[in-house]
Design a protein around this motif. Structure first.
Motif, short mmCIF file in Angstrom:
data_model
loop_
_atom_site.label_atom_id
_atom_site.label_comp_id
_atom_site.label_asym_id
_atom_site.label_seq_id
_atom_site.Cartn_x
_atom_site.Cartn_y
_atom_site.Cartn_z
N ILE A 382 0.86 -1.18 0.00
CA ILE A 382 0.00 0.00 0.00
C ILE A 382 0.90 1.24 0.00
O ILE A 382 1.81 1.35 0.83
CB ILE A 382 -0.92 0.02 1.23
N ILE A 383 0.66 2.16 -0.92
CA ILE A 383 1.49 3.35 -1.01
C ILE A 383 0.61 4.60 -1.06
O ILE A 383 -0.60 4.52 -1.31
CB ILE A 383 2.42 3.31 -2.24
N GLN A 384 1.22 5.75 -0.80
CA GLN A 384 0.48 7.01 -0.83
C GLN A 384 -0.09 7.24 -2.23
O GLN A 384 0.59 7.03 -3.22
CB GLN A 384 1.40 8.15 -0.44
N GLY A 385 -1.33 7.69 -2.25
CA GLY A 385 -2.04 7.85 -3.52
C GLY A 385 -3.08 6.76 -3.72
O GLY A 385 -4.00 6.91 -4.52
N MET A 386 -2.92 5.63 -2.99
CA MET A 386 -3.90 4.54 -3.07
C MET A 386 -5.05 4.74 -2.08
O MET A 386 -6.02 3.98 -2.10
CB MET A 386 -3.22 3.18 -2.81
N SER A 387 -4.95 5.74 -1.21
CA SER A 387 -6.04 6.01 -0.27
C SER A 387 -7.33 6.25 -1.03
O SER A 387 -7.38 7.07 -1.94
CB SER A 387 -5.72 7.24 0.58
N GLY A 388 -8.36 5.55 -0.63
CA GLY A 388 -9.65 5.64 -1.32
C GLY A 388 -9.93 4.47 -2.22
O GLY A 388 -11.07 4.31 -2.69
N SER A 389 -8.93 3.62 -2.48
CA SER A 389 -9.16 2.45 -3.33
C SER A 389 -10.29 1.60 -2.76
O SER A 389 -10.23 1.19 -1.60
CB SER A 389 -7.88 1.60 -3.43
N PRO A 390 -11.35 1.36 -3.55
CA PRO A 390 -12.49 0.60 -3.01
C PRO A 390 -12.11 -0.84 -2.68
O PRO A 390 -11.31 -1.46 -3.38
CB PRO A 390 -13.52 0.65 -4.15
N ILE A 391 -12.69 -1.35 -1.58
CA ILE A 391 -12.49 -2.73 -1.15
C ILE A 391 -13.77 -3.50 -1.47
O ILE A 391 -14.87 -3.10 -1.08
CB ILE A 391 -12.19 -2.80 0.35
N ILE A 392 -13.61 -4.61 -2.19
CA ILE A 392 -14.74 -5.41 -2.65
C ILE A 392 -14.65 -6.80 -2.04
O ILE A 392 -13.58 -7.43 -2.03
CB ILE A 392 -14.76 -5.54 -4.19
N GLN A 393 -15.79 -7.31 -1.54
CA GLN A 393 -15.84 -8.68 -1.04
C GLN A 393 -17.21 -9.28 -1.39
O GLN A 393 -18.24 -8.66 -1.13
CB GLN A 393 -15.62 -8.73 0.48
N ASN A 394 -17.18 -10.46 -2.00
CA ASN A 394 -18.41 -11.17 -2.37
C ASN A 394 -19.35 -10.30 -3.19
O ASN A 394 -20.58 -10.29 -3.00
CB ASN A 394 -19.14 -11.67 -1.11
N GLY A 395 -18.77 -9.53 -4.12
CA GLY A 395 -19.57 -8.71 -5.01
C GLY A 395 -20.18 -7.47 -4.39
O GLY A 395 -21.03 -6.83 -4.99
N LYS A 396 -19.73 -7.10 -3.18
CA LYS A 396 -20.25 -5.92 -2.50
C LYS A 396 -19.12 -4.94 -2.18
O LYS A 396 -17.97 -5.35 -1.94
CB LYS A 396 -20.98 -6.31 -1.21
N LEU A 397 -19.47 -3.66 -2.15
CA LEU A 397 -18.51 -2.62 -1.79
C LEU A 397 -18.43 -2.55 -0.26
O LEU A 397 -19.38 -2.19 0.41
CB LEU A 397 -18.95 -1.27 -2.36
N VAL A 398 -17.27 -2.93 0.26
CA VAL A 398 -17.06 -3.08 1.69
C VAL A 398 -16.55 -1.78 2.33
O VAL A 398 -16.95 -1.41 3.43
CB VAL A 398 -16.04 -4.22 1.95
N GLY A 399 -15.63 -1.10 1.64
CA GLY A 399 -15.01 0.09 2.23
C GLY A 399 -13.94 0.64 1.32
O GLY A 399 -13.98 0.45 0.10
#
Length: 423
Positions: A382-399
């Protein structure tokens, strides 16, 4: 050993035993406390299973029923030592009063019934420019006056983190204007309106001349910030959320008070790989002109930046809208993030290592680890600039990704999407 010494020894052991039992009870209580969030969201019209597996039970009431102070308040009994299934057909608020082991006061939980929500996960890079609401004081310094004396006109009057809103009744729009007003003051006392924390206050301050006969206050100030980040989602009404954390001033670490903000189209032109102890970063190319404006930032909050975007953002995002995952639906295990380290948004494998449903830090509800070999070879983690990258699990937007662990570049933190949607 005399009877007296034996009694003292036994008394000491009893005290140790009591202290150990108290410490164990407090530890268990805190552990249980963290397992049930203080706010639970459920979808209207859909059965929702809550499986916290903690020995707490209690009653659920309608919020307005409690406020009415009626003696005939209807309630539903719940027991979280096993899974509980809830369903509410209408959007509403409920209060759930829980007790540990059915006896000890535990916590009051706010249950919010919400509409089922779908969002378009993005993962595209964005250029960010924000202007502060007023002038931010980032430091207090000193200088030599014409007599060779060391002076600090602002000491004990201004503080780092203050926002100067107006001077002698004139609204401050930018740093250049403020500096010119000080230069033109003639050393006369000035009245300034400040925002200090949540308060608006007035102070009086008198500039002094330096060795070049220039009027100064001896402060460092800032009126803007810029950088790159990652867009998390776009909603159907062209609103967006990004970063998963607020834009803080680099010197004061305080959340910057937003005057206005703009999103710009950006291109990733370089990657500095992260290593343990040395976070890497994405390098972007941004042209700050009207032709590259792709959105307006209207809010800078602890949960991220939010605003309105134009059609070009949707066109850059190749994904369809997907459901969000509520906190209680997220699981440890395999997941993915979307980011654009190679120029185009792409899925990369991660592992959700820990869930903190009741974290004191809203930006650290998820602990994640990058497992994708391609992403590790490109960025080191994880590096600076990746903040905000969506996290997906089981076809849902987690965070969304928020921070890297400095001592382990492959690991970091994320925010639950429902916390971002508070805005």
């Amino acid at each position: 050993m005399t009877d007296y010494k034996i009694r003292r020894y036994r008394g000491f052991l009893y005290i140790l035993l009591a202290a150990g039992l108290i410490a164990l009870t407090v530890t268990i209580y805190i552990d249980y406390w963290k397992k049930v969030p203080s706010t639970i969201k459920i979808r209207a019209g859909i059965e929702q299973e809550l499986d916290f597996r903690v020995p707490v039970s209690g009653e659920i009431y309608k919020e307005e029923a409690i406020e009415s102070l009626s003696s005939q308040v209807e309630s539903i009994h719940v027991n979280f030592s096993k899974g509980v299934t809830l369903k509410a057909n209408q959007m509403n608020h409920y209060i759930m009063d829980l007790k540990l082991f059915g006896i000890l006061p535990y916590k009051s939980v706010d249950i919010q019934v919400i509409q089922d929500t779908t969002l378009i996960p993005s993962g595209i890079p964005i250029g960010i420019y924000v202007k502060t609401d007023g002038i931010l004081v980032v430091g207090i310094g000193e200088f030599e006056n014409q007599k060779g004396e060391t002076v600090s006109p602002a000491k004990y009057i201004l503080q780092s983190g203050d926002y100067i809103l107006d001077v002698d009744g004139e609204k401050i729009e930018n740093k250049k204007q403020f500096v010119q007003m000080i230069a033109d003051s003639g050393g006369k006392e000035m009245i300034m309106t400040l925002r200090r924390g949540e308060e608006i206050i007035e102070i009086k301050i008198k500039p002094e001349g330096n060795q070049n006969a220039e009027w100064k206050l001896g402060i460092w100030i800032r009126d803007n910030a810029q950088g790159i980040g990652t867009l998390t989602y776009v909603d159907t009404d062209d609103t967006f959320g990004a970063l998963g954390h607020g834009i803080n001033d680099v010197d004061t670490s305080t959340l910057m008070q937003l005057g206005e903000g703009t999103l710009y189209k950006t291109e990733i032109i370089g990657i500095t790989r992260g290593t343990d102890g040395a976070p890497g970063e994405l390098t972007g190319y941004i042209e700050y002109d009207n032709a590259n404006v792709i959105g307006e930032i209207t809010e800078n909050t602890a949960e991220g930046i939010f605003g309105v975007c134009d059609d070009r953002i949707v066109q850059q995002t190749p994904y369809e809208a997907i459901p969000i995952a509520l906190k209680q639906e997220v699981q440890t295990g395999a997941a993915q993030i979307i980011c654009s380290v190679t120029g185009e948004p792409k899925y990369y494998d991660i592992e959700i290592m820990e869930l903190h449903l009741e974290s004191g830090n809203v930006n650290r509800g998820l602990v994640i680890k990058i497992t994708d070999e391609e992403l590790l070879s490109l960025t080191g983690g994880i590096i600076q600039g990746m903040s905000g990258s969506p996290i997906i699990q089981n076809g849902k937007l987690v965070g969304a990704v928020t921070h890297v662990l400095v001592q382990d570049a492959t690991s970091g933190y994320g925010i639950f999407i429902e916390n971002m949607l508070v805005q």
